[in-house]
Design an enzyme around this catalytic site. Structure first.
Site, mmCIF file in Angstrom:
data_model
loop_
_atom_site.group_PDB
_atom_site.id
_atom_site.type_symbol
_atom_site.label_atom_id
_atom_site.label_comp_id
_atom_site.label_asym_id
_atom_site.label_seq_id
_atom_site.Cartn_x
_atom_site.Cartn_y
_atom_site.Cartn_z
ATOM 1 N N ASP A 190 -4.351 -0.792 2.423
ATOM 2 C CA ASP A 190 -3.801 -1.522 3.556
ATOM 3 C C ASP A 190 -2.318 -1.190 3.755
ATOM 4 O O ASP A 190 -1.654 -0.686 2.852
ATOM 5 C CB ASP A 190 -3.946 -3.009 3.237
ATOM 6 C CG ASP A 190 -3.823 -3.874 4.462
ATOM 7 O OD1 ASP A 190 -3.609 -3.338 5.573
ATOM 8 O OD2 ASP A 190 -3.945 -5.101 4.292
ATOM 9 N N TYR B 207 -6.567 -1.853 -9.859
ATOM 10 C CA TYR B 207 -5.473 -2.349 -9.025
ATOM 11 C C TYR B 207 -4.624 -3.317 -9.836
ATOM 12 O O TYR B 207 -5.135 -4.033 -10.702
ATOM 13 C CB TYR B 207 -6.023 -3.125 -7.816
ATOM 14 C CG TYR B 207 -6.401 -2.288 -6.622
ATOM 15 C CD1 TYR B 207 -5.440 -1.894 -5.695
ATOM 16 C CD2 TYR B 207 -7.726 -1.903 -6.408
ATOM 17 C CE1 TYR B 207 -5.782 -1.150 -4.573
ATOM 18 C CE2 TYR B 207 -8.080 -1.152 -5.288
ATOM 19 C CZ TYR B 207 -7.105 -0.786 -4.370
ATOM 20 O OH TYR B 207 -7.445 -0.042 -3.274
#
Lengths: 286, 286
Positions: free
Chosen positions: B52, B110
């Protein structure tokens, strides 16, 4: 008036260093504007020392005299509401009106960071100096041990026409000398220690360590000459790259010649980590 | 044509995310421009997934087909000479022409970072989400353990009209399904594993730890839904702030309702740390 000691974190990237200079965006002028906006009067920030353009700070110390009834925590919050994202106050505390952020600093800790790897690092580019070749950390640590202790560090002093990160000790050394006292200055407070003079400093710690892909040099001293940490980093890098033996740093030191040392490393790798004061200087209110 | 797998580090701050979209500055379009400039032909970057706007990567994986005789190390150097400071190639390696950065990814890691403290941190502002109130790390770790394993993570899936950091697994699931194969696609290579489908994922690790003034959440899974890590971070933050008990996350999970989970945390705190492939998929040349 109350004297407030501020602990300030800033990202050096878009500041022309600490010290106010005309219309340039500096950390000092940014803080002084926020203070003026808060208390409605001019106030000068007195820091523990100057940092050069691009140099970062995790905990710069500076005092300022304010006409305000706010408690220190509220002063911190109110200043932070007025400060930009790249400069914030991490702590505010009231100190004795005789406290001075520069004259009372016992020692400072600076960190210089290299990021290793063939490619530059986008996530560390503004915080560490890229070193595309391997560094021999144990050779650097060996050289670092030879530099520790009380020495004349003239070999690492940048010329006066370069912007510097010195702590201005030579200027302040006379502040409480016989001449200054005779001309009407008050006596120093009981906690104030004698300051180093000339280019002799006590390098109390100089450590080199590998942290992931970073090689970090941490230097703690009772004061730093202009450009000293970046000169030490450049000198240790020569050893780390295998271009010089560790013992070469003793020749550099003995020479007292800036041209013998390694080049000053770039500003983005340097961070002021801590400024230490005598505990008794911070006991306020008594 | 040779297939080259690139490992890419980028600072998400000034990119509109990974995926090419018109004239916006994205990581994919920035890399594709550098490749075109180097090899003189158009080439599409196929990443392990999309990130994103604002999300960082230490090691995004993407493959590209090149008409070039340069060895991989030279490709890396030549691309880096053409790339901006906030996006660099950390590794280039030649892979089997059947290798696919998205279809072959076994897992990804992540990291979400909060920076604690009453004042925001100038040195971490672009890399971590500021959390002015204390977080109970052990309560968060407790809740994290409840989320681990193979579950339907629909409760953390952002709506499709939001920009996301999903790995596009649902799109690719049909890529080697019976219909796709019947319409002329070649058979998958021997190392390719079955892909997760729907909103079921295997969350292999979810760790919460305190590192100095940072609280970091590390999540490893065989795939991530759009917004999943930022939704998990927001949900664990509710527990860390004491607003919910750890066991509440089981209710959230069971609800399969995005509105029951904590808010998505801001992009600057999220970093793609690693993409893992089967070792046999990277054995090239054989």
């Amino acid at each position: 008036m109350r004297r407030i000691l501020l602990t300030i974190e800033f990202h050096g990237g878009s500041f022309f260093g600490w010290q106010r200079q005309g219309a340039a965006r500096t950390v000092q002028s940014t803080l002084e504007e926020a203070v003026r906006d808060l208390v409605g009067h001019e106030a000068t920030m007195h820091s523990s020392g100057r940092t050069d353009r691009g140099v970062h700070a995790l905990a710069m110390a500076a005092h300022v005299d304010l006409d305000s009834r706010l408690d220190p925590a509220s002063i911190m919050m109110a200043l932070n509401a007025r400060l930009p994202q790249d400069c914030k106050v991490r702590r505010a505390q009231e100190v004795d009106p005789r406290f001075h952020a520069r004259f009372d600093a016992l020692s400072k800790l600076y960190r210089y960071s290299f990021v290793l790897g063939r490619a530059p690092s986008p996530l560390l580019a503004d915080r560490a100096c890229h070193m595309p070749r391997p560094l021999d950390v144990s050779a650097m640590a060996h050289a670092a041990r030879l530099l520790m202790g009380r020495h004349d560090f003239a070999c690492f002093e940048s010329s006066s026409d370069e912007a510097g990160d010195d702590d201005g000790l030579d200027i302040t050394a006379d502040r409480f000398g016989p001449a200054a006292l005779a001309s009407g200055h008050s006596a120093p407070p009981p906690w104030r220690k004698p300051r180093p003079r000339g280019s002799v400093r006590n390098l109390m710690a100089l450590e080199v360590r590998r942290v992931g892909r970073l090689v970090q040099i941490e230097a703690s001293a009772d004061g730093f000459l202009r450009g000293m940490v970046r000169g030490i980093a450049g000198t240790l890098a020569q050893v780390g790259l295998g271009r010089q033996e560790p013992a070469w740093v003793l020749q550099v030191l003995a020479s007292r010649d800036r041209r013998k040392a390694g080049a000053n490393m770039p500003a983005e790798g340097l961070t002021l980590v801590r400024v230490v004061y005598p505990p008794e200087a911070l006991k306020w209110p008594l």
